[in-house]
Design an enzyme around this catalytic site. Structure first.
Site, PDB file in Angstrom:
ATOM      1  N   ASN A 103      35.806  31.888  33.466  1.00  6.32           N
ATOM      2  CA  ASN A 103      34.859  30.916  32.918  1.00  6.32           C
ATOM      3  C   ASN A 103      35.541  29.548  32.897  1.00  6.32           C
ATOM      4  O   ASN A 103      36.359  29.278  32.029  1.00  6.32           O
ATOM      5  CB  ASN A 103      34.462  31.364  31.496  1.00  6.32           C
ATOM      6  N   TRP A 104      35.183  28.730  33.861  1.00  5.21           N
ATOM      7  CA  TRP A 104      35.847  27.414  33.979  1.00  5.21           C
ATOM      8  C   TRP A 104      35.289  26.394  32.991  1.00  5.21           C
ATOM      9  O   TRP A 104      35.788  25.277  32.906  1.00  5.21           O
ATOM     10  CB  TRP A 104      35.714  26.877  35.413  1.00  5.21           C
ATOM     11  N   LYS A 105      34.232  26.728  32.318  1.00  5.39           N
ATOM     12  CA  LYS A 105      33.585  25.838  31.346  1.00  5.39           C
ATOM     13  C   LYS A 105      33.324  24.452  31.972  1.00  5.39           C
ATOM     14  O   LYS A 105      33.078  24.373  33.177  1.00  5.39           O
ATOM     15  CB  LYS A 105      34.420  25.754  30.071  1.00  5.39           C
TER      16      LYS A 105
ATOM     17  N   HIS B  17      27.208  32.311  25.103  1.00  5.51           N
ATOM     18  CA  HIS B  17      28.626  32.052  24.804  1.00  5.51           C
ATOM     19  C   HIS B  17      28.715  31.376  23.427  1.00  5.51           C
ATOM     20  O   HIS B  17      27.842  30.591  23.053  1.00  5.51           O
ATOM     21  CB  HIS B  17      29.230  31.156  25.892  1.00  5.51           C
TER      22      HIS B  17
ATOM     23  N   GLU C 173      30.302  28.925  22.407  1.00  6.12           N
ATOM     24  CA  GLU C 173      30.236  27.461  22.432  1.00  6.12           C
ATOM     25  C   GLU C 173      28.783  26.994  22.514  1.00  6.12           C
ATOM     26  O   GLU C 173      28.423  25.946  21.986  1.00  6.12           O
ATOM     27  CB  GLU C 173      31.066  26.921  23.615  1.00  6.12           C
TER      28      GLU C 173
ATOM     29  N   GLU D 265      33.880  38.584  22.357  1.00  5.88           N
ATOM     30  CA  GLU D 265      34.809  37.459  22.240  1.00  5.88           C
ATOM     31  C   GLU D 265      34.893  37.016  20.774  1.00  5.88           C
ATOM     32  O   GLU D 265      33.990  36.317  20.282  1.00  5.88           O
ATOM     33  CB  GLU D 265      34.312  36.275  23.069  1.00  5.88           C
TER      34      GLU D 265
ATOM     35  N   GLY E 257      40.499  30.187  23.022  1.00  5.92           N
ATOM     36  CA  GLY E 257      41.280  28.962  23.209  1.00  5.92           C
ATOM     37  C   GLY E 257      42.459  28.809  22.255  1.00  5.92           C
ATOM     38  O   GLY E 257      43.100  27.763  22.221  1.00  5.92           O
TER      39      GLY E 257
ATOM     40  N   SER F 186      41.602  34.235  24.782  1.00  7.09           N
ATOM     41  CA  SER F 186      43.038  34.047  25.010  1.00  7.09           C
ATOM     42  C   SER F 186      43.677  35.155  25.847  1.00  7.09           C
ATOM     43  O   SER F 186      44.804  35.560  25.587  1.00  7.09           O
ATOM     44  CB  SER F 186      43.764  33.864  23.672  1.00  7.09           C
TER      45      SER F 186
ATOM     46  N   GLY G 189      39.076  32.234  29.983  1.00  4.99           N
ATOM     47  CA  GLY G 189      38.773  30.801  29.969  1.00  4.99           C
ATOM     48  C   GLY G 189      39.978  30.009  30.442  1.00  4.99           C
ATOM     49  O   GLY G 189      40.235  29.890  31.642  1.00  4.99           O
ATOM     50  N   GLY G 190      40.766  29.502  29.507  1.00  6.02           N
ATOM     51  CA  GLY G 190      41.890  28.601  29.805  1.00  6.02           C
ATOM     52  C   GLY G 190      42.802  29.090  30.922  1.00  6.02           C
ATOM     53  O   GLY G 190      43.164  28.319  31.823  1.00  6.02           O
TER      54      GLY G 190
HETATM   55  P1  PGA Z   1      39.873  31.485  26.466  1.00  4.39           P
HETATM   56  O1  PGA Z   1      38.285  31.412  26.578  1.00  4.39           O
HETATM   57  O2  PGA Z   1      40.347  32.499  27.475  1.00  4.39           O
HETATM   58  O3  PGA Z   1      40.351  30.095  26.773  1.00  4.39           O
HETATM   59  O4  PGA Z   1      40.194  31.905  25.076  1.00  4.39           O
HETATM   60  C1  PGA Z   1      37.501  32.546  26.770  1.00  4.39           C
HETATM   61  C2  PGA Z   1      36.046  32.198  26.760  1.00  4.39           C
HETATM   62  O5  PGA Z   1      35.633  31.295  26.023  1.00  4.39           O
HETATM   63  O6  PGA Z   1      35.250  32.814  27.485  1.00  4.39           O
END
Ligand code: PGA
Length: 258
Positions: free
Chosen positions: A9-11, A101, A103, A173, A179, A220, A241-242
């Site tokens: 997930n590159w956001k 998600h 966010e 999640e 993050g 994470s 994500g990150g």
């Molecule tokens: P993260 O994000 O790996 O940076 O914790 C995961 C996500 O939000 O899908």
């Protein structure tokens, strides 16, 4: 056993040229493992405007990468300024769509009802929803984690008709972990996956849950902890994500899953 899936997930992080560079570097990094890659499914979820570019790049290689979007609107078409429908995503060969998600729940006030409509629209158009659920830190400290997750799964999926040609992915999640650089222990994720599974078998026929639904972990995940998650039978993959934004790191994540 279901094939494990690794979703990146590159956001909203990368420009077009950065998306291109990352895609190319990952594809190059994966060449040495080409023969083993069929063991896992890999999916990139770029932002909307990078979808055609990434689609082009991945379609030119023999390495099989799936394409996903990070969001969708539930109507097929109409006067909905700024929105994108499942049918439009299909035109870019998207196979997956992240729905709900944390966010989006937090910053765009997406409710369980909205997320339910998105999941239904995505399934109806023949795509695979990646439904995100997870508790906030205070909910965990109050002992409400399992309750919150069961509610999110129930509201999103109650009344959904899943047939044997359709697939669904649930991403657990924990919101407070996203993050943070500090994932939960694989045992804790495994337990929560079992809680989700328990609810799923009340909602859908057992065989469908076993064959067509995967429950993945996100929060994470990196190359140092991925193996602990994938070693668990109840964990069918990860949402990254990150760590998916760094080509070397993401290639290491995939390598550890083979
Ligand atoms: P993260 O994000 O790996 O940076 O914790 C995961 C996500 O939000 O899908």
């Amino acid at each position: 056993m279901k094939k494990k899936i690794i979703v990146a997930n590159w956001k909203m992080n990368l420009s077009l040229s950065e998306s291109e560079r990352l895609t190319r570097s990952i594809l190059k990094g994966l060449i040495p493992f080409k023969k083993k890659l069929a063991k896992v499914e890999i999916v990139f979820c770029p932002h909307f405007t990078a979808l055609p570019l990434v689609k082009n790049l991945i379609s030119r290689t023999k390495i099989k990468i799936g394409l996903g979007a990070q969001n969708v609107f539930w109507e097929k078409k109409g006067a909905f300024t700024g929105e994108i429908s499942s049918l439009m995503l299909k035109e870019f060969d998207c196979q997956y769509v992240i729905c709900g998600h944390s966010e989006r729940r937090e910053y765009f006030k997406e409710t369980d009802e909205m997320i339910h409509k998105k999941v239904v629209a995505v399934l109806d158009s023949g795509l695979i929803p990646i439904l995100c659920v997870g508790e906030k830190f205070d909910q965990r400290q109050n002992g409400a984690k399992d309750y919150v997750i069961i509610q999110q799964v129930s509201h999103a999926l109650e009344g959904v008709n899943l047939d044997s040609n359709q697939q669904l992915i649930i991403a657990y999640e924990p919101v407070w972990v996203i993050g943070s650089g500090q994932a939960v222990r694989p045992q804790e994720a495994e337990y929560t996956h079992q809680v989700i599974y328990q609810r799923l078998i009340d909602l859908f026929p057992l065989e469908l849950v076993q064959k067509n639904i995967r429950i993945i972990y996100g929060g994470s995940v990196d190359s140092s902890n991925i193996k602990g998650f994938l070693d668990k039978k109840a964990i069918d993959g990860v949402l990254v994500g990150g760590a998916s934004l760094k080509a070397d790191e993401f290639v290491k994540i995939i390598e550890s899953s083979l």
